[in-house]
Design an enzyme around this catalytic site. Structure first.
Site: not given
Ligand code: NAX
Length: 336
Positions: A170, A198
């Protein structure tokens, strides 16, 4: 880059855990971590990658590891993959908690907290059991502030201040908008900060921001700030999904790199945004993980910038965002 084998003053290897390593953000994050972008050119890293225990995640992660191997990064001393949190956090000094379910169609923020909250309870317990006692934890998976709040409650043997959440994206988005509007370099924008949660309630604050030494509000007007800047920063994630068909990944990974880099090595006196457990500053209830302007003083320390006189609008915006954090904390009470 000097070959580590011939390096006279190499630091000890840092064990770095990344969860959700097979996901979108993981794919942008891991290569920069292995290249030395966070811990510097004198510090080797060992990657400890956690993914869900299913054949698809394992298959994708295998491919990612093949690519990491093919990069022949001089600083990458090893890669471990696992679906056991304790194994993943074993001896970790830096942790990126990225893995979480994304918000599905029709899901509310409250639904997302219910889905993802338990992940951060389990991972907090595993961090407490296995990680280095001075581990630095950055929560990226959403809702990241409240997930960090859950996580530190389950890691009582590790200082609460070592659990943070990511609001640097952000801040970076704010800086990029200001630089574009004024035609100045991004590095000339100083003191932009983001307060609160956030979420769309965040307060992107440019009251004390300067651009090439000039107060931002001498260069941009209030109408632009309210009608363009604030909604653009708050809705940027949605705009990226609309444009790309996928959520922000490279920019999120880059912000995670910036956050951990500055925390580890210092922010050189610059104000940066981190969501950290509140010490009661600015009336934010103690313990809530809230975005604040901080200065990273080096050696893994940060301080919330004190004594800022927020405007009436700033105070109201912060209060609104903190109220949302309080509601989220109430929502996850059973998990604490
Ligand atoms: P993806 O869905 O591409 O990847 C997430 C990965 O996490 C998947 O490979 C899944 O298998 C794995 N996963 C799920 N549960 C798990 C667990 N218990 N243990 C280990 N692995 C696990 O998502 P991605 O685009 O990489 O985003 C990840 C997270 O970042 C989401 O929650 C998203 O909302 C968050 N974000 C946060 C941001 C921020 O500024 N704080 C911005 C970007 C993003 O939106």
């Amino acid at each position: 880059m000097t070959c580590p084998a011939n390096h006279p003053k190499l630091n000890p290897t840092v064990r770095v855990t990344v969860t959700g390593a097979a996901g979108n953000i993981g794919y942008s994050l891991l290569f920069r971590l292995a290249s030395g972008a966070v811990f510097g050119p004198d510090t080797p890293v060992q990657l400890q990658l956690l993914e869900r225990d299913n054949p698809n995640s394992a298959k994708v992660l295998k491919g990612v590891c093949m690519e990491l191997f093919d990069c022949a990064f001089p600083l990458l001393t090893g890669i471990k993959t696992t679906s056991d949190p304790k194994e993943a956090f074993d001896g970790a000094k830096a942790v990126f908690l990225v893995g979480a379910a994304p918000r599905g169609a029709g899901q509310t923020r409250a639904d997302l907290i219910t889905t993802n909250g338990p992940i951060f309870k389990t991972q907090g317990e595993a961090i407490n059991a296995a990680a280095d006692r001075n581990v630095k934890v950055l929560v990226v998976g959403n809702p990241c502030n409240t997930n960090a709040y859950i996580c530190y409650h389950h890691a009582p043997d590790i200082a609460r201040k070592n659990f943070t959440a990511m609001m640097r994206l952000d801040q970076n988005r704010s800086i990029a908008q200001l630089a574009a509007k004024t035609g100045k370099p991004v590095c000339s924008v100083q003191g932009a900060a983001v307060w609160g949660n956030h979420s769309k309630t965040m307060y992107a604050d440019i009251e004390r921001c300067t651009i090439a030494g000039v107060p931002a509000f001498d260069l941009v007007d209030q109408d632009w700030y309210h009608d363009f800047f604030l909604p653009t920063v708050a809705d940027r994630g949605t705009a990226i999904i609309q444009a790309r068909g996928k959520s922000s990944a490279a920019s999120a990974a880059s912000a995670a790199i910036d956050h951990m880099h500055d925390w580890w090595l210092g922010s050189n006196g610059r104000i940066v945004t981190m969501a950290v457990p509140s010490d009661g500053s600015y009336g934010v209830p103690e313990g809530l993980v809230c975005g604040f302007p901080v200065i990273c003083t080096g050696n893994g320390e940060y301080e919330i910038v004190k004594g800022i006189e927020l405007s009436k609008e700033g105070k109201e915006r912060l209060e609104k965002s903190v109220k949302q954090l309080e509601e989220e904390a109430e929502h996850v009470k059973a998990l604490i």
